[in-house]
Write a protein that holds these residues in place. Structure first.
Motif, short mmCIF file in Angstrom:
data_model
loop_
_atom_site.label_atom_id
_atom_site.label_comp_id
_atom_site.label_asym_id
_atom_site.label_seq_id
_atom_site.Cartn_x
_atom_site.Cartn_y
_atom_site.Cartn_z
N HIS A 235 43.20 42.10 36.92
CA HIS A 235 42.66 41.30 38.02
C HIS A 235 41.48 40.45 37.54
CE1 HIS A 235 41.95 40.55 42.36
NE2 HIS A 235 40.65 40.53 42.02
N SER A 236 40.64 41.04 36.69
CA SER A 236 39.50 40.28 36.17
C SER A 236 39.94 39.26 35.11
CB SER A 236 38.46 41.23 35.57
OG SER A 236 39.00 41.94 34.47
N LEU A 237 40.96 39.61 34.32
CA LEU A 237 41.42 38.70 33.27
C LEU A 237 42.13 37.48 33.86
CD1 LEU A 237 42.75 41.29 30.66
CD2 LEU A 237 40.72 39.83 30.44
N PHE A 238 42.88 37.69 34.96
CA PHE A 238 43.58 36.58 35.59
C PHE A 238 42.69 35.77 36.52
CE2 PHE A 238 47.64 38.93 34.69
CZ PHE A 238 48.25 37.93 33.96
N LYS A 239 41.41 36.17 36.56
CA LYS A 239 40.43 35.46 37.39
C LYS A 239 40.92 35.35 38.84
CE LYS A 239 38.76 32.59 33.50
NZ LYS A 239 38.28 33.76 32.83
N CYS A 240 41.37 36.45 39.35
CA CYS A 240 41.93 36.48 40.70
C CYS A 240 40.83 36.34 41.75
CB CYS A 240 42.70 37.77 40.93
SG CYS A 240 44.12 37.98 39.83
N LYS A 241 41.13 35.57 42.77
CA LYS A 241 40.25 35.42 43.92
C LYS A 241 41.04 35.70 45.17
CE LYS A 241 37.20 32.09 41.64
NZ LYS A 241 36.60 30.72 41.69
N GLU A 242 40.34 36.15 46.21
CA GLU A 242 41.02 36.68 47.40
C GLU A 242 41.94 35.65 48.04
OE1 GLU A 242 39.86 39.03 51.52
OE2 GLU A 242 38.38 38.74 49.94
N GLN A 243 41.54 34.39 48.15
CA GLN A 243 42.36 33.37 48.82
C GLN A 243 43.14 32.51 47.82
OE1 GLN A 243 39.66 31.16 51.32
NE2 GLN A 243 39.50 32.82 52.85
N ALA A 244 42.52 32.24 46.67
CA ALA A 244 43.17 31.35 45.69
C ALA A 244 44.21 32.07 44.87
CB ALA A 244 42.13 30.73 44.77
N GLY A 245 44.19 33.38 44.85
CA GLY A 245 45.15 34.12 44.06
C GLY A 245 44.74 34.19 42.60
N CYS A 246 45.72 34.48 41.73
CA CYS A 246 45.44 34.67 40.30
C CYS A 246 46.03 33.50 39.50
CB CYS A 246 46.07 35.96 39.80
SG CYS A 246 45.55 37.43 40.71
N LYS A 247 45.40 33.24 38.35
CA LYS A 247 45.89 32.19 37.46
C LYS A 247 46.97 32.78 36.57
CE LYS A 247 41.47 29.73 37.46
NZ LYS A 247 40.37 29.17 36.64
N LYS A 248 48.22 32.67 37.00
CA LYS A 248 49.32 33.33 36.32
C LYS A 248 49.67 32.68 34.98
CE LYS A 248 52.80 34.53 38.84
NZ LYS A 248 53.93 34.52 39.80
N ASP A 249 49.18 31.45 34.76
CA ASP A 249 49.55 30.75 33.55
C ASP A 249 48.73 31.19 32.34
OD1 ASP A 249 47.27 29.76 34.70
OD2 ASP A 249 47.61 27.68 34.06
N LEU A 250 47.76 32.08 32.54
CA LEU A 250 46.93 32.54 31.42
C LEU A 250 47.72 33.51 30.55
CD1 LEU A 250 43.52 33.20 33.24
CD2 LEU A 250 44.15 31.23 31.83
N ALA A 251 47.64 33.35 29.23
CA ALA A 251 48.33 34.25 28.30
C ALA A 251 47.39 35.42 28.00
CB ALA A 251 48.70 33.50 27.02
N ILE A 252 47.71 36.55 28.55
CA ILE A 252 46.85 37.73 28.40
C ILE A 252 47.33 38.57 27.22
CG2 ILE A 252 45.93 39.80 29.52
CD1 ILE A 252 45.06 37.16 30.80
N GLN A 253 46.41 38.79 26.27
CA GLN A 253 46.72 39.61 25.11
C GLN A 253 46.29 41.07 25.37
OE1 GLN A 253 48.31 38.40 22.47
NE2 GLN A 253 48.31 36.34 23.36
#
Length: 835
Positions: A395-413
């Motif tokens: 949740h913290s890595l995808f920079k999720c926010k309550e209304q904007a949601g998460c940035k799914k395009d980030l490549a998480i290692q």
């Protein structure tokens, strides 16, 4: 040419993007799986028996197969899926990101665990021509169940920075961040449990225990910490043995050791499988009555409950993971899991495929409607927290926010997930606070459970206390002893000591060649005490104190002095007063007969003065009795010195009078005018003043004083009068002795002078007694202990006083009372003429 080609091949490294990926061997499929934006792996020993293929090397080996469902690990797989689906439905946590899972069955085997680990890391099938991007398809792995398998998993995934979160692997070795930098656990490390085992042993007062552990990473590391802590806490381990599940010979040696030992308290740091094997052997050999202290790996394991297990393990105590009820999980395992997560329940597709799936899971399908064990699942909450820990880090890595949601395009290692896990800090719905310390573990919190049997014969794991490492040391362990049923169904706590406790008044002396808990109890020496149980050393009492009869308390030493209430004092007082009485009677007799020739002929004035001084001599002996004080010490010695000098001076005067009287009988002699009554009084005063002067100088320079003599007796204090100046006391005694010797010499010279009643004879004899008494007094005074020293001195005073009284006055009293006819001037003169 060949060498050139080899060298070229050696130094030529193809680029990563040119490397083609391909799998070798048959694929290992996940037992349970679901696709998602992010994938979490799971490794559980869902089946416990591994069936190895043939390795005859005549044909290609088949895949490993497993059987015998392990219900506990199957529930953990279910709780993992339950938590993932709960997160996928959440609008606050990863709102637009779906989590998938791949759950593999490790079968409780290291070989299967390695195979499953490689399958998780490799991911999906590759099409021909695909290249490797060196990125794992798995972002985190939940597992393994046992520590040894988790070590394999963590070492394999470590180089690839894939985070591993275990729910039940507690080996302290996994806390080494250098070897396992990407490992976490939602259960406390065995460092705390091992120490807690030592603390609970000490809490119950057991100092003599046996220890058995699994011969693997879990058991060896845990036992090493326990043994170290036990040594620090003064607990002795009679034996420490170990075995592994595949070593029946070692197991038999362990059982034999337990049979021969004297301790009845056993620390069993065993994983569940080893405990099953040990329990079986103990039941076969009917070894009962052992107070077993266990660890969370087996203490609450339902698989240990058999018809005969309670005879061996009844009354066992142990630590257990806290039991937490997760809301909604019971309902989930009845229907939702089987409808959505279980492959065999999916009816889509051709019937032959469904039949194949069902044949693979037929042993698991038996559990479809069974939920009685769900409330007893103590590790379920740890799996639940592990899944949520991964979700919060993502949740913290995808920079999720309550209304904007998460940035799914980030490549998480995976490495990013590791760093995010170190920072997670949240509270799950059942109230537990989840965070990881610098070793990757959570706070140690255990229940203390007791194996008890209900009235219907069923076995329950009854909570009787807790251990919380987050509390201060003196508050961490709390046990309600009243609720415990001990080994053998006893209500009284068993004793386990190599040697009985040494009571106060004794000290422990180690037995040669045996552990420190084996000792003898040695009574403390005189003057030493020990006021606590199992004292190592006896303490010396302070100077004015002494040990009591029990040697457990220092009491004031008895103070010894010649008191008025003692029998010896009463006897001495009697003789002293008797002497005073006799002297007074003699005085009265002499006074009443003062006009008689015998009183006049012997110098009545000096006689009365001598009787007065003898009275003082008898009375001065009383000053030596009683508690010495500053004034009494000065009085007794000076009074003694002055009164005796006065007495001897009178005797000396009488002796000189006798000599002078004889000289006066010669014609033309006028010697008596030089030693008349005035000169006689003056000589007595002069002799006495010299003694007074000696006493004054003594009292001025260094007077006698009361002193506590601590040297003569160790067990009591002699309260005595110190002489102050030995020279002063010697001068007093020396002067008395000088006058006595002078008197004796003069009297001896005058003993044969012609006289009807020659007093010199009696003075000679009295001085002889006086000198004999005081000469024998000196060695007696020096050698007599304590109050007897004073008694000897009083005896010498009384003896010499009685000697003077009887020798000088007894003959005169006899003549006055019984021979009055001889008490005439004519009789005395007639005797002179005859001689």
């Amino acid at each position: 040419m060949l060498l050139f080609i080899c060298t070229l091949l050696l130094f030529h490294k193809p680029k990563a993007e040119d490397t083609l990926c391909q799998k070798m061997g048959d694929p290992n499929h996940a037992l349970l799986s679901k696709d998602g934006d992010i994938t979490i792996g799971g490794l559980f020993s869902i089946r416990s028996i591994e069936i190895s293929p043939s390795f005859a090397f005549k044909k290609k080996p088949q895949l490993l197969s497993c059987s015998s469902v392990n219900l506990r690990d199957f529930r953990m797989a279910q709780i993992m899926i339950f938590a993932i689906e709960e997160i996928n439905r959440s609008e606050q946590l990863l709102p637009n990101v779906s989590i998938g899972y791949k759950i593999y069955d490790s079968c409780g085997s290291r070989l299967s665990s390695m195979s499953a680990t490689m399958a998780l890391m490799n991911g999906k099938e590759f099409a021909a021509g695909d290249t490797c991007n060196r990125q794992s398809p798995i972002h985190a792995i939940i597992g393994e169940t046992e520590s040894s398998a988790t070590v394999i998993l963590s070492r394999t995934t470590g180089p690839f920075k894939i985070p591993v979160i275990s729910h039940s692997a507690t080996c302290e070795c996994l806390s080494n961040r250098k070897d396992y930098p990407s490992f976490f656990m939602t259960i406390a490390s065995d460092y705390h449990q091992s120490r807690a085992l030592a603390y609970i042993v000490k809490y119950f007062g057991w100092s003599w225990v046996g220890a058995v552990n699994s011969d693997n990473d879990y058991g060896n590391n845990g036992m090493a910490i326990f043994l170290k802590t036990a040594q620090e806490e003064g607990i002795c381990v009679e034996y420490s043995v170990k075995f592994y599940r595949t070593e029946p010979e070692k197991l038999q040696k362990v059982v034999d050791t337990m049979k021969k030992s004297t301790t009845k308290v056993i620390i069993a740091f065993l994983s569940r499988v080893e405990m099953v094997n040990l329990l079986e052997q103990l039941s076969i050999q009917n070894i009962t009555g052992l107070q077993v202290i266990g660890v969370e790996a087996w203490t609450t394991a339902k698989s240990l409950i058999t018809p005969n297990s309670f005879h061996v393990l009844g009354g066992s105590l142990g630590f257990a993971v806290r039991k937490i009820n997760i809301e909604g999980f019971s309902d989930y395992v009845i229907k939702a899991f089987w409808d959505s997560a279980f492959p065999c329940s999916q009816t889509e597709g051709n019937s032959s495929q469904v039949k194949l799936n069902c044949s693979r899971y037929q042993d698991i399908l038996v559990l479809k409607n069974y939920i009685e064990d769900v409330p007893e699942q103590r590790y379920a909450s740890n799996v639940y927290k592990a899944v949520y820990a991964v979700a919060h880090s993502l949740h913290s890595l995808f920079k999720c926010k309550e209304q904007a949601g998460c940035k799914k395009d980030l490549a998480i290692q995976p490495q990013q997930v590791v760093e995010a896990l170190k920072k997670v800090n949240f509270i799950v719905k059942f109230g537990d606070h989840v965070w990881f310390d610098n070793t990757g573990a959570t706070v140690a919190q255990y229940e203390v459970v007791n194996w008890q049997q209900n009235s219907d014969g069923t076995i329950q794991f009854k909570p009787v206390g807790y251990y919380d490492a987050s509390l201060p040391p003196d508050q961490r362990l709390v046990v309600n002893t009243e609720n415990i049923i001990w080994a053998g169904g006893q209500l009284e706590k068993p004793r386990s000591l190599c040697s009985e406790s040494c009571p106060p008044g004794t000290r422990k002396a180690a037995q040669k060649g045996r552990p420190v808990c084996c000792y003898d109890c040695i009574p403390c020496a005189e003057g030493e005490i020990s006021n606590e149980t199992d004292s190592i050393n006896c303490k010396q009492c302070p100077e004015e104190y002494w040990s009591n009869a029990e040697k457990n308390k220092c009491v004031l030493k008895a103070v010894e002095f010649l008191s008025f209430t003692e029998v010896m004092s009463i006897v001495l007082i009697f003789f002293s007063l008797f002497g005073v009485g006799l002297t007074v009677l003699v005085t009265i007799l002499f006074y009443s007969k003062k006009e008689t020739p015998i009183v006049k002929a012997n110098n009545s004035e000096l006689s009365f003065l001598l009787l007065f001084s003898l009275t003082l001599c008898f009375l001065c002996s009383l000053t030596f009795i009683g508690r010495p004080t500053e004034w009494s010490c000065m009085l007794r010695h000076t009074a003694f010195g002055i009164t005796f000098v006065l007495c001897i001076s009178c005797v000396l005067g009488k002796t000189i009078v006798v000599l002078m009287a004889f000289k006066a009988t010669f014609p033309g002699s006028n010697v008596m005018k030089w030693f008349g009554p005035a000169q006689q009084r003056l000589s007595v005063v002069a002799f006495s003043l010299i003694q007074v002067l000696i006493c004054v100088i003594w009292l001025t320079i260094s007077p006698p004083f009361p002193r506590k003599n601590l040297e003569y007796y160790k067990e009591k204090i002699i309260l005595e009068c110190s002489l102050g100046s030995t020279t002063g006391f010697s001068a007093v005694l020396g002067y008395i002795g000088l006058l006595a010797v002078l008197c004796f010499i003069l009297a001896f010279l005058a003993r044969k002078l012609p006289d009807n009643f020659n007093e010199a004879k009696f003075i000679t004899f009295s001085m002889l007694i006086f000198c004999a008494v005081w000469i024998t007094f000196i060695p007696s005074y020096v050698s007599s202990p304590g109050k007897f020293t004073v008694a000897v001195e009083i005896f010498a005073i009384l003896a010499s006083s009685f000697g003077l009284l009887f020798c000088i006055f007894a003959p005169k009293c006899y003549m006055i009372l019984f021979k009055p006819e001889q008490n005439t001037k004519q009789h005395m003169m007639g005797k002179i003429q005859q001689s």
